[in-house]
Design a protein around this motif. Structure first.
Motif, PDB file in Angstrom:
ATOM      1  N   THR A  60      42.045 -10.371 -10.113  1.00 53.01           N
ATOM      2  CA  THR A  60      41.767 -10.353  -8.678  1.00 53.01           C
ATOM      3  C   THR A  60      41.637 -11.793  -8.197  1.00 53.01           C
ATOM      4  OG1 THR A  60      40.331  -9.504  -6.954  1.00 53.01           O
ATOM      5  CG2 THR A  60      39.268 -10.156  -8.984  1.00 53.01           C
ATOM      6  N   ILE A  61      42.029 -12.015  -6.944  1.00 53.01           N
ATOM      7  CA  ILE A  61      41.904 -13.342  -6.344  1.00 53.01           C
ATOM      8  C   ILE A  61      40.811 -13.277  -5.290  1.00 53.01           C
ATOM      9  CG2 ILE A  61      43.039 -15.120  -4.975  1.00 53.01           C
ATOM     10  CD1 ILE A  61      45.659 -14.288  -6.318  1.00 53.01           C
ATOM     11  N   ILE A  62      39.785 -14.100  -5.473  1.00 51.99           N
ATOM     12  CA  ILE A  62      38.671 -14.180  -4.539  1.00 51.99           C
ATOM     13  C   ILE A  62      38.980 -15.313  -3.564  1.00 51.99           C
ATOM     14  CG2 ILE A  62      36.175 -14.468  -4.296  1.00 51.99           C
ATOM     15  CD1 ILE A  62      37.042 -12.038  -6.001  1.00 51.99           C
ATOM     16  N   LYS A  63      39.137 -14.981  -2.296  1.00 49.11           N
ATOM     17  CA  LYS A  63      39.451 -15.982  -1.285  1.00 49.11           C
ATOM     18  C   LYS A  63      38.219 -16.840  -1.003  1.00 49.11           C
ATOM     19  CE  LYS A  63      43.612 -14.515  -0.554  1.00 49.11           C
ATOM     20  NZ  LYS A  63      44.754 -15.298  -0.959  1.00 49.11           N
ATOM     21  N   GLY A  64      38.423 -18.151  -0.866  1.00 51.67           N
ATOM     22  CA  GLY A  64      37.331 -19.076  -0.597  1.00 51.67           C
ATOM     23  C   GLY A  64      36.770 -18.905   0.805  1.00 51.67           C
ATOM     24  N   LYS A  65      35.466 -19.068   0.930  1.00 52.63           N
ATOM     25  CA  LYS A  65      34.802 -18.922   2.229  1.00 52.63           C
ATOM     26  C   LYS A  65      34.836 -20.247   2.990  1.00 52.63           C
ATOM     27  CE  LYS A  65      31.278 -15.675   0.649  1.00 52.63           C
ATOM     28  NZ  LYS A  65      29.832 -15.474   0.540  1.00 52.63           N
ATOM     29  N   ASN A  66      34.792 -20.139   4.312  1.00 49.01           N
ATOM     30  CA  ASN A  66      34.590 -21.323   5.139  1.00 49.01           C
ATOM     31  C   ASN A  66      33.095 -21.593   5.186  1.00 49.01           C
ATOM     32  OD1 ASN A  66      37.298 -21.763   5.811  1.00 49.01           O
ATOM     33  ND2 ASN A  66      37.196 -20.206   7.408  1.00 49.01           N
ATOM     34  N   LYS A  67      32.702 -22.809   4.858  1.00 50.94           N
ATOM     35  CA  LYS A  67      31.291 -23.182   4.825  1.00 50.94           C
ATOM     36  C   LYS A  67      31.079 -24.449   5.643  1.00 50.94           C
ATOM     37  CE  LYS A  67      29.228 -20.262   2.098  1.00 50.94           C
ATOM     38  NZ  LYS A  67      28.079 -19.509   2.528  1.00 50.94           N
ATOM     39  N   ARG A  68      29.863 -24.572   6.135  1.00 49.51           N
ATOM     40  CA  ARG A  68      29.509 -25.740   6.922  1.00 49.51           C
ATOM     41  C   ARG A  68      28.702 -26.702   6.045  1.00 49.51           C
ATOM     42  NH1 ARG A  68      29.030 -25.893  12.592  1.00 49.51           N
ATOM     43  NH2 ARG A  68      28.030 -27.827  13.204  1.00 49.51           N
ATOM     44  N   PHE A  69      29.108 -27.955   6.032  1.00 47.87           N
ATOM     45  CA  PHE A  69      28.409 -29.004   5.295  1.00 47.87           C
ATOM     46  C   PHE A  69      27.954 -30.054   6.314  1.00 47.87           C
ATOM     47  CE2 PHE A  69      31.566 -27.256   2.357  1.00 47.87           C
ATOM     48  CZ  PHE A  69      30.729 -26.816   1.362  1.00 47.87           C
ATOM     49  N   GLY A  70      26.762 -29.849   6.860  1.00 51.43           N
ATOM     50  CA  GLY A  70      26.294 -30.751   7.913  1.00 51.43           C
ATOM     51  C   GLY A  70      27.122 -30.545   9.164  1.00 51.43           C
ATOM     52  N   ARG A  71      27.772 -31.599   9.632  1.00 42.72           N
ATOM     53  CA  ARG A  71      28.606 -31.494  10.828  1.00 42.72           C
ATOM     54  C   ARG A  71      30.006 -30.972  10.514  1.00 42.72           C
ATOM     55  NH1 ARG A  71      27.709 -37.064  14.170  1.00 42.72           N
ATOM     56  NH2 ARG A  71      25.527 -36.715  14.690  1.00 42.72           N
ATOM     57  N   THR A  72      30.452 -31.203   9.326  1.00 40.63           N
ATOM     58  CA  THR A  72      31.835 -30.850   8.994  1.00 40.63           C
ATOM     59  C   THR A  72      31.924 -29.423   8.464  1.00 40.63           C
ATOM     60  OG1 THR A  72      31.602 -31.708   6.760  1.00 40.63           O
ATOM     61  CG2 THR A  72      32.391 -33.233   8.416  1.00 40.63           C
ATOM     62  N   ILE A  73      33.076 -28.836   8.679  1.00 43.51           N
ATOM     63  CA  ILE A  73      33.342 -27.499   8.157  1.00 43.51           C
ATOM     64  C   ILE A  73      34.308 -27.657   6.994  1.00 43.51           C
ATOM     65  CG2 ILE A  73      34.383 -25.272   8.646  1.00 43.51           C
ATOM     66  CD1 ILE A  73      33.373 -25.511  11.478  1.00 43.51           C
ATOM     67  N   GLY A  74      33.925 -27.095   5.860  1.00 41.15           N
ATOM     68  CA  GLY A  74      34.753 -27.163   4.659  1.00 41.15           C
ATOM     69  C   GLY A  74      35.157 -25.773   4.215  1.00 41.15           C
ATOM     70  N   LYS A  75      35.985 -25.718   3.182  1.00 40.46           N
ATOM     71  CA  LYS A  75      36.430 -24.433   2.652  1.00 40.46           C
ATOM     72  C   LYS A  75      36.303 -24.463   1.143  1.00 40.46           C
ATOM     73  CE  LYS A  75      40.321 -21.227   2.746  1.00 40.46           C
ATOM     74  NZ  LYS A  75      40.252 -20.819   1.384  1.00 40.46           N
ATOM     75  N   ARG A  76      35.661 -23.427   0.605  1.00 44.95           N
ATOM     76  CA  ARG A  76      35.594 -23.295  -0.848  1.00 44.95           C
ATOM     77  C   ARG A  76      36.975 -22.918  -1.353  1.00 44.95           C
ATOM     78  NH1 ARG A  76      30.205 -19.644  -1.908  1.00 44.95           N
ATOM     79  NH2 ARG A  76      28.681 -21.130  -1.129  1.00 44.95           N
ATOM     80  N   SER A  77      37.289 -23.312  -2.555  1.00 49.93           N
ATOM     81  CA  SER A  77      38.614 -23.020  -3.097  1.00 49.93           C
ATOM     82  C   SER A  77      38.707 -21.560  -3.540  1.00 49.93           C
ATOM     83  CB  SER A  77      38.917 -23.941  -4.277  1.00 49.93           C
ATOM     84  OG  SER A  77      37.925 -23.807  -5.252  1.00 49.93           O
TER      85      SER A  77
END
Length: 104
Positions: A60-77
């Protein structure tokens, strides 16, 4: 299959409550694997590395979540997980396998 490729297919075991329940009840182990790994490669890698007989492999492939790191928005792989069912009577102990791999 290429022996060197098989050594790189499995990235890490997944150690969670759910994976421990699967190990106890269904004799299944859970691993993080390379995103481009096939079921045949995963099966061969587990059989070679842990010296057990594998019954089946589900991925199964688990899609990475969009997360907020302070002011910036990042994405988990994204992560690909493999659920490996062992044959009846087979047992896989991650701790002892890791210890024997460290000795080599």
């Amino acid at each position: 299959m290429n022996q060197q490729r098989l050594m790189q297919v499995l990235l890490a075991p997944v150690v969670t409550e759910k994976s421990n329940m699967l190990a106890e009840k269904r004799n299944q182990m859970t691993f993080k694997v390379l995103p481009n790994a096939t079921k045949q490669e995963i099966k061969a890698a587990v059989e070679v590395l842990f010296n057990v007989k594998v019954d089946s492999v589900a991925t199964t492939i688990i899609k990475g979540k969009n997360k907020r790191f302070g002011r910036t928005i990042g994405k988990r792989s994204d992560v690909k997980k493999a659920y490996v069912s062992l044959a009846a009577g087979q047992e896989l102990d991650i701790e002892s396998a890791a210890a024997s791999a460290d000795k080599e």
